[in-house]
Design a protein around this motif. Structure first.
Motif, mmCIF file in Angstrom:
data_model
loop_
_atom_site.group_PDB
_atom_site.id
_atom_site.type_symbol
_atom_site.label_atom_id
_atom_site.label_comp_id
_atom_site.label_asym_id
_atom_site.label_seq_id
_atom_site.Cartn_x
_atom_site.Cartn_y
_atom_site.Cartn_z
ATOM 1 N N LEU A 328 0.865 -1.169 0.000
ATOM 2 C CA LEU A 328 0.000 0.000 0.000
ATOM 3 C C LEU A 328 0.909 1.228 0.000
ATOM 4 C CD1 LEU A 328 -2.932 0.930 0.269
ATOM 5 C CD2 LEU A 328 -2.720 0.675 2.737
ATOM 6 N N GLN A 330 2.516 4.565 0.771
ATOM 7 C CA GLN A 330 2.457 5.386 1.970
ATOM 8 C C GLN A 330 2.605 6.875 1.641
ATOM 9 O OE1 GLN A 330 1.682 4.012 4.891
ATOM 10 N NE2 GLN A 330 1.617 2.016 3.882
ATOM 11 N N ASP A 331 3.016 7.171 0.440
ATOM 12 C CA ASP A 331 3.090 8.576 0.044
ATOM 13 C C ASP A 331 2.897 8.680 -1.465
ATOM 14 O OD1 ASP A 331 5.615 7.987 -1.147
ATOM 15 O OD2 ASP A 331 6.590 8.263 0.783
ATOM 16 N N GLN A 334 5.442 6.875 -3.780
ATOM 17 C CA GLN A 334 5.229 5.424 -3.902
ATOM 18 C C GLN A 334 4.049 5.142 -4.826
ATOM 19 O OE1 GLN A 334 5.024 3.337 -0.154
ATOM 20 N NE2 GLN A 334 7.102 3.923 0.420
ATOM 21 N N ASP B 12 3.485 15.929 2.097
ATOM 22 C CA ASP B 12 4.063 14.978 1.143
ATOM 23 C C ASP B 12 4.992 15.687 0.166
ATOM 24 O OD1 ASP B 12 3.241 11.956 0.063
ATOM 25 O OD2 ASP B 12 4.083 13.263 -1.469
ATOM 26 N N LYS B 32 -2.096 16.326 1.656
ATOM 27 C CA LYS B 32 -1.584 14.989 1.938
ATOM 28 C C LYS B 32 -0.314 15.066 2.792
ATOM 29 C CE LYS B 32 -0.572 10.528 0.902
ATOM 30 N NZ LYS B 32 -1.318 9.438 1.539
ATOM 31 N N SER B 34 2.788 12.889 4.731
ATOM 32 C CA SER B 34 3.477 11.601 4.652
ATOM 33 C C SER B 34 4.715 11.635 5.531
ATOM 34 C CB SER B 34 3.897 11.300 3.214
ATOM 35 O OG SER B 34 2.774 11.256 2.384
ATOM 36 N N TYR B 187 8.514 -0.995 0.759
ATOM 37 C CA TYR B 187 7.096 -0.668 0.819
ATOM 38 C C TYR B 187 6.464 -1.338 2.042
ATOM 39 C CZ TYR B 187 7.851 0.465 -4.113
ATOM 40 O OH TYR B 187 8.305 0.992 -5.283
ATOM 41 N N ALA B 188 5.340 -0.797 2.470
ATOM 42 C CA ALA B 188 4.579 -1.429 3.550
ATOM 43 C C ALA B 188 3.713 -2.523 2.935
ATOM 44 C CB ALA B 188 3.712 -0.390 4.247
ATOM 45 N N ILE B 193 1.287 -4.506 7.401
ATOM 46 C CA ILE B 193 0.300 -3.511 7.831
ATOM 47 C C ILE B 193 -0.602 -4.140 8.898
ATOM 48 C CG2 ILE B 193 -1.757 -2.223 7.089
ATOM 49 C CD1 ILE B 193 -0.305 -1.769 4.390
#
Lengths: 456, 251
Positions: A328, A330-331, A334, B12, B32, B34, B187-188, B193
């Motif tokens: 997913l 996150q910013d 990405q 962001d 946004k 981040s 990445y997550a 998560i």
């Protein structure tokens, strides 16, 4: 690549008097005979279709377009309208020596209503420029596509371009509220309404949406733009088979309904192509192999509740084993990296060599069967990849080969059209007919419907 | 050994910044937010060190309003083991952040502190240096490569400086601040998560840590950079030279 087309002797050849006339009405600098500019305008960006036009005209307003067409009509000079020349089916370049009417100089935004979000602009506005104009006003375009940096709104409307946001905002038949178009005899049709509702008779403007210049040249457009919503989330997912992608789409429509703004898919062959040919592109799941990848985008008005909803949906899909893995964003960077994997496929294909592109609408359940059949048909001779807008049942079937080869082509066509026709699909979902599919139109339209619009 | 990493919630990187009409700051509403990219790199480095077996735990720290917890969750989803949120609803300046961090170091006793070299919102580039000073720890700033030797308790840090690469050897405990080319953050993933939801986040206030928040700085005015003027096409070399001399005053 279409059948062999002959230049009709009905059309005249350009002479010096014609050029002088055009110079009189447009001014010298808008009548272009420069070799470099001509060679760029004569060829499409895939370098597949090449014409031999000797003249580009750059009108600055509707009146000039009208004068050009009226004159060409009286002189029987063939004309091809050209926008950003980003078309994929040979519809934006001359076939023979047609006069190119470029709309590039008609690039003004005429008005924007902040309350209703209705934008009126000239046909030559570049999509990305409109997008950045709207961004400052807090709105977005209802369509977005890979070619946005060059393509023009007039061309988008004339080809009924689809793109990445169709699943959310629908086709241009819904968001285009009006057009102004010039007919071949120079008549200006003012259908430039800025109304959402207008039931006074025939919806004539719809004929110009997707008519690819065959009925006239679109000179102005009025379009309904949605407000820009602040919360955008992007997830990139891996699925083990095509049936999981399908079920995931069904679930996404139910559970993300009002915030779902894109549902795109690519197969592992597409992923390999992108990661091998595009600098900086990396597979988010480097350690394991997956057969399919899905990109889901949501757009909504509340960051935290949208994210919660998306996360719950994704975690549920993992538990149900529709999704094997996922990331997913996150910013925003990405998110753009994930989009690049999907949007970069076209560019990667160009770097990989020659490519046969098919843009097909096929009912979702059968959509990927065609890719598999094509793969087994062509064997090692070609790299067959499938990707596209799964949310709209739109498959981009691409056959990547080292160089164009008629033997391979004869393996692909007419098989691909027959297969699509048999499954009641469309041989052109969003790219149009152009020169490429002019003779193949009957695979998707009955003889009667073609006859009624006097297709010649 | 524990590693402590600070992560900051900022506008962001890809958002177009707008200045408030009253020039007191920039618009943050409906924008946004981040994780600061340099903090992401710091966290990634800590995770890599832990994964190579040289550290036992990675603690992520964030200071700011309650939404900072979202940023901490991102950090936990990337792989941090637990989080600490220091709630502060006023602007925090580097010295206050460093003082709070010092208290947290006293509580958690990490062997290594990794920070981003700067946050992209205020571009201060001071916190890492200040905390190293307050703790009297060695510092390796603008790190482009970090190698840890567990036995000797030494960190070797490459720094990108004007003349090339400078290599420093730091005795642990130490402070490292990260530059852009140190690593590419992960990445997550969905499983992570999910795991992150049950990871603990401890909350403190500056008062609980006995740190008085004050600032010696006052922001006078925030303005947009001047707009770029459109270019002109000159017709000859002479005209170009004339313009460079008399208009641009650069030659």
């Amino acid at each position: 690549m279409g059948g062999v087309v002959q230049r009709s002797p009905r059309f005249s050849e350009l002479n010096d008097d014609d050029v002088r006339y055009f110079q009189e009405i447009l001014g010298k600098k808008n009548v272009i005979q420069d070799d470099d500019k001509l060679s760029a305008a004569n060829i499409d960006w895939m370098h597949k279709y090449k014409g031999a036009s000797k003249l580009i005209l750059q009108p600055c307003n509707t009146d000039q377009v009208s004068q050009i067409l009226k004159y060409c009509n009286s002189r029987c000079l063939a004309v091809v309208p050209q926008g950003g020349n980003t078309g994929l089916v040979g519809g934006s370049v001359p076939v023979f020596d047609e006069v190119i009417v470029s709309l590039s100089s008609m690039n003004n935004i005429i008005s924007f209503d902040k309350v209703s979000g209705i934008l009126v602009c000239e046909a030559g506005c570049i999509l990305e420029n409109i997008m950045s104009f709207l961004d400052n006003e807090g709105f977005i375009m209802p369509l977005d596509l890979g070619a946005k940096g060059s393509c023009q709104i007039g061309g988008n409307v004339s080809t009924n371009a689809g793109g990445l946001r169709l699943v959310r905002y629908g086709s241009l038949h819904g968001s285009v509220l009006g057009v102004e178009a010039v007919l071949a005899n120079g008549t200006v049709l003012d259908m430039l309404k800025t109304l959402r509702k207008d039931n006074t008779g025939y919806g004539l403007k719809h004929l110009f949406i997707g008519s690819e210049g065959s009925l006239g040249i679109v000179t102005k457009v009025s379009i309904l733009t949605p407000p820009k919503l602040s919360s955008v989330n992007v997830a990139f997912l891996a699925c083990k088979d095509y049936s999981c992608c399908q079920k995931l789409l069904q679930e996404a429509k139910r559970k993300l309904g009002e915030i779902l703004s894109a549902f795109e898919f690519l197969d592992s062959q597409s992923m390999n192509l992108v990661t091998n040919h595009l600098e900086g592109a990396r597979n988010p799941f480097p350690t394991s192999l997956h057969n399919f990848y899905v990109l889901i985008e949501t757009t909504g008005s509340d960051e935290s509740s949208d994210k919660q909803k998306l996360e719950a949906f994704l975690l549920g899909s993992m538990e149900n084993e529709l999704v094997s893995d996922g990331v997913l964003a996150q910013d925003i960077s990405q998110a753009s990296t994930f989009w690049r994997l999907r949007e970069g496929i076209s560019e990667a294909l160009m770097k990989a060599g020659a490519v046969y592109k098919y843009d097909l609408s096929i009912p979702v359940e059968n959509l990927y069967n065609l890719v598999e059949e094509m793969r087994s048909r062509l064997g090692d001779a070609a790299n067959v990849i499938g990707y596209g807008h799964l949310g709209d049942s739109n498959l981009h079937l691409n056959v990547s080969v080292p160089r164009y080869d008629n033997k391979i082509l004869s393996q692909i066509e007419p098989f691909v059209y027959e297969w699509t026709s048999k499954h009641r699909g469309s041989i052109s979902a969003e790219h149009g007919v152009g020169l490429m599919k002019a003779n193949e139109i009957f695979y998707s339209q009955s003889r009667e419907t073609v006859r009624i619009v006097v297709y010649y | 050994m524990k590693i402590m990493v600070t992560i900051k919630r900022v506008i962001d990187y890809a958002v177009k910044i707008r200045v408030k009409p009253d020039k007191t700051g920039v618009v943050t509403q409906n924008v946004k937010m981040s994780m600061n990219p340099f903090c992401e790199i710091a966290l990634e480095e800590a995770l890599r060190i832990r994964e190579s077996g040289l550290a036992s735990e990675v603690i992520a720290v964030s200071m700011g309003p309650s939404q900072s917890i979202d940023t901490l969750r991102t950090g936990l989803a990337m792989g941090a083991d637990r989080g600490i949120h220091v709630e502060a609803n006023h602007s925090l300046y580097p010295l206050s952040v460093a003082k709070i961090l010092k208290k947290l170091v006293e509580i958690e006793k990490p062997g290594l502190l990794i920070l981003g070299k700067q946050a992209i919102d205020d571009d201060c580039n001071q916190t890492g240096q200040m905390i190293a000073g307050l703790l009297n720890w060695p510092q390796g700033t603008f790190a482009s490569k970090v190698v840890l030797d567990k036995e000797k308790q030494v960190a070797t840090v490459d720094r990108e400086v004007d003349d090339g690469i400078e290599t420093l050897s730091l005795n642990l405990p130490a402070v490292i601040t990260t530059d852009l080319r140190l690593n590419q953050p992960r990445y997550a993933t969905l499983p992570n998560i999910m795991k992150a939801k049950s990871k603990p986040i401890k909350k403190f206030t500056p008062e609980e840590l006995n740190v008085e928040i004050k600032s010696d700085l006052e922001i006078v005015e925030v303005t947009e950079p001047p707009k770029r003027k459109s270019g002109v096409i000159v017709s000859s070399v002479d005209e170009l030279i004339d313009k460079l001399k008399n208009e641009a005053n650069v030659i």
